[in-house]
Enzyme design. Sequence first.
Site, mmCIF file in Angstrom:
data_model
loop_
_atom_site.group_PDB
_atom_site.id
_atom_site.type_symbol
_atom_site.label_atom_id
_atom_site.label_comp_id
_atom_site.label_asym_id
_atom_site.label_seq_id
_atom_site.Cartn_x
_atom_site.Cartn_y
_atom_site.Cartn_z
ATOM 1 C CG HIS A 46 -21.441 -42.597 8.057
ATOM 2 N ND1 HIS A 46 -20.655 -43.124 9.060
ATOM 3 C CD2 HIS A 46 -21.681 -43.638 7.221
ATOM 4 C CE1 HIS A 46 -20.430 -44.410 8.826
ATOM 5 N NE2 HIS A 46 -21.060 -44.738 7.707
ATOM 6 C CG HIS A 84 -22.182 -46.103 2.634
ATOM 7 N ND1 HIS A 84 -20.846 -46.258 2.380
ATOM 8 C CD2 HIS A 84 -22.315 -46.147 3.997
ATOM 9 C CE1 HIS A 84 -20.185 -46.396 3.528
ATOM 10 N NE2 HIS A 84 -21.065 -46.331 4.523
ATOM 11 C CG HIS A 119 -16.720 -46.896 7.494
ATOM 12 N ND1 HIS A 119 -16.660 -45.823 6.646
ATOM 13 C CD2 HIS A 119 -18.011 -47.350 7.471
ATOM 14 C CE1 HIS A 119 -17.871 -45.630 6.124
ATOM 15 N NE2 HIS A 119 -18.693 -46.531 6.609
ATOM 16 C CD GLU A 145 -20.140 -50.683 10.923
ATOM 17 O OE1 GLU A 145 -21.355 -50.748 10.688
ATOM 18 O OE2 GLU A 145 -19.267 -50.659 10.021
ATOM 19 C CG ASP A 186 -24.098 -46.904 7.721
ATOM 20 O OD1 ASP A 186 -23.362 -46.731 6.744
ATOM 21 O OD2 ASP A 186 -23.892 -47.789 8.563
ATOM 22 C CG ASP A 187 -25.478 -48.688 3.978
ATOM 23 O OD1 ASP A 187 -25.102 -48.523 2.810
ATOM 24 O OD2 ASP A 187 -24.694 -48.895 4.920
#
Length: 332
Positions: A16, A18, A196, A199, A277-278
């Site tokens: 996961h 991005h 997703h 969340e 994630d980011d």
Amino acid sequence: MPAPAPKPPLPKAELHVHIEGTLEPEAAFAFAGRNGVRLPYASEEELRRACSFTGLQSLLDLQQKLTVVLRTEEDFADLAAGYLDRARAQGVRHAEIFFDPQAHTSRGVPFATVIDGLTRVLDTAQETYGISTRLIMCFLRDESAASALAAFEAARPYLDRITAVGLDSAEAHHPPSKFADVYALARQAGLKCVAHAGEEGPAAYVWEALDILKVDRIDHGVSAMEDERLVARLAEEQVPLTLCPLSNVRLRVVEDLADHPLPAMLKAGLLVTVNSDDPAYFGGYVHDNFTAVRDALGLDEETLRALARNSFRAAFLDEPTREKYLREVAAY
């Protein structure tokens, strides 16, 4: 006598992440300079200070200001190379990377530019970085279902480079069921499916992702813990959840890392993994997330090994490759 070399990070898969969320401030300014783009920040430090979020939408607003610097095949290749270089130092042996074509085609960047730039680097990642890779094309859930269908049609000539489809961006008021048609097309094309869910959205969205989109994995899934029946199903079916702890804190999904439901999820028998994630926005790549949950939640070494094993169990790998990586964890 010289100090002993530090122990390398635990081998792991990242499921996961991005690619747009790996755009570090230094790279953002470098790409802006070579593409003649003016960023609304005076310096890298000012941009770092802007990474203070009130929720998911505030992150998306910041990303929209920055993705404009990604214009050329070279930009996407350099973005991928920058992530893989950091991932290698974090112990990543396999990475399944999200990309958002609509965020680029909507501003005139051709689909081919995006995927050619990314795969130029990903195709040689095993040889260059020691990391196997898969590419997951995400649909922006705050765009229309018609836009997602158009994105999928644009991707058809490149499906041999894409392993799965995903669903990301603003979750609130955009249920998975909105994208039933495009997910049906993806399954018909032989692609894996992830989404997703749970969340900032309710547990009901996790049910929809499972029953309507028929996903192979749930990305995030934190709110699943609000529904005992859903938890029992996830445990029984061993549906993987790709948790992102530092992201959850930065985006106020949980107020403090010490309050994260990760231990309760493990106790319930869920197949959970830890991811970044980011990472350029949340202050940590995947090993940083492992270290953070170890310290905040008091996880022991065997629990961390279990999380690493889970990451390979949940990955879209052939069985011989999966077993090879699991042996690396066992030998660590």
